[in-house]
Design a protein around this motif. Structure first.
Motif, PDB file in Angstrom:
ATOM      1  N   UNK A  81       0.939  -1.293   0.091  1.00 52.06           N
ATOM      2  CA  UNK A  81      -0.112  -0.211   0.028  1.00 52.06           C
ATOM      3  C   UNK A  81       0.956   1.352  -0.028  1.00 52.06           C
ATOM      4  N   UNK A  82       1.570   1.531  -1.119  1.00 51.08           N
ATOM      5  CA  UNK A  82       2.323   2.656  -1.207  1.00 51.08           C
ATOM      6  C   UNK A  82       1.762   4.133  -1.121  1.00 51.08           C
ATOM      7  N   UNK A  83       1.911   4.909  -0.259  1.00 52.28           N
ATOM      8  CA  UNK A  83       1.399   6.174  -0.221  1.00 52.28           C
ATOM      9  C   UNK A  83       1.734   7.180  -1.347  1.00 52.28           C
ATOM     10  N   UNK A  84       0.702   7.631  -1.999  1.00 52.41           N
ATOM     11  CA  UNK A  84       0.970   8.569  -3.314  1.00 52.41           C
ATOM     12  C   UNK A  84       1.784   9.724  -2.919  1.00 52.41           C
ATOM     13  N   UNK A  85       2.751  10.404  -3.258  1.00 54.79           N
ATOM     14  CA  UNK A  85       3.246  11.506  -2.911  1.00 54.79           C
ATOM     15  C   UNK A  85       2.638  12.561  -3.548  1.00 54.79           C
ATOM     16  N   UNK A  86       1.664  12.413  -4.394  1.00 54.96           N
ATOM     17  CA  UNK A  86       1.244  13.472  -5.302  1.00 54.96           C
ATOM     18  C   UNK A  86       0.198  14.496  -4.072  1.00 54.96           C
ATOM     19  N   UNK A  87       0.564  15.716  -4.327  1.00 58.97           N
ATOM     20  CA  UNK A  87      -0.267  16.618  -3.490  1.00 58.97           C
ATOM     21  C   UNK A  87      -1.434  17.294  -4.016  1.00 58.97           C
ATOM     22  N   UNK A  88      -1.733  17.161  -5.287  1.00 57.05           N
ATOM     23  CA  UNK A  88      -2.915  17.535  -5.951  1.00 57.05           C
ATOM     24  C   UNK A  88      -3.997  16.792  -5.562  1.00 57.05           C
TER      25      UNK A  88
END
Length: 207
Positions: A81-88
């Motif tokens: 379950x990799x956290x998405x680094x996308x901030x949008x």
């Protein structure tokens, strides 16, 4: 007498054909606005609950798949379950992937495009992938103790009959109203679903 009846009928017909008065229209609009104000929140609430349930079922399906394949093939499988680094928020994803072995390699991050996942001669093999935009519902995994090899990953092993992680859980949360379900996996590998806030009909409150 007949003339009087006829004139009365004509008068009523004339009022009917003239349509509604402005006051009657305004009353009707006011009543409609009240009904919409009452109904829309209930519909939005129901819609989010259904989305949360559907997402939780997808996560459960992935976990059950990994467990079943591990038992069937006698091969340890990894669910990440990799956290998405996308901030949008409009572009961010929640994701989960099943691969054949543990790795901290960036090439197997589940939020990457599927065509580029787990590429390379020594990369794990991608078996299953589920991605979800965070616009309406999001999910994220946590654990009291992850496996030492890599965080945000659990490994199903046949010998242990369960997972290599302690206190593992996945919280599925609606982004508009905050309705939530929690998917837990106990040390034996059994999947349990509960409501962390205790306000989700049909699901017991998480202990």
């Amino acid at each position: 007498m007949l003339a009087e009846v006829s004139m009365a009928e004509v008068s009523r017909l004339r009022r009917w054909t003239q349509g509604l008065t402005l006051v009657e229209v305004m009353i009707g609009v006011g009543v409609l606005a009240i009904l919409i104000a009452v109904a829309v929140p209930s519909m939005m609430d129901l819609l989010e609950r259904r989305r949360v349930i559907a997402t939780a079922n997808e996560v459960i399906g992935v976990l059950n798949y990994a467990r079943a394949e591990t038992n069937a093939t006698n091969t340890a499988l990894v669910v990440r379950f990799d956290p998405d680094p996308e901030t949008d928020p409009s572009k961010a994803l929640s994701c989960v992937a099943v691969t054949t072995k543990e790795t901290a390699s960036n090439s197997c991050k589940c939020y990457l495009p599927e065509a580029t996942l787990c590429q390379g001669a020594f990369a794990p093999r991608l078996l299953r992938l589920y991605k979800l935009p965070k616009t309406n519902v999001k999910f994220a995994a946590s654990a009291a103790h992850w496996n030492a090899t890599a965080e945000n990953q659990i490994k199903f092993t046949r010998d242990q009959g369960g997972i290599v992680a302690q206190g593992f859980q996945v919280d599925v949360v609606g982004t508009k109203r905050g309705h939530a379900l929690r998917v837990e996996v106990n040390p034996a590998g059994r999947v349990i679903v509960c409501a962390p806030n205790g306000d989700f009909s049909g699901y017991a409150k998480c202990s």
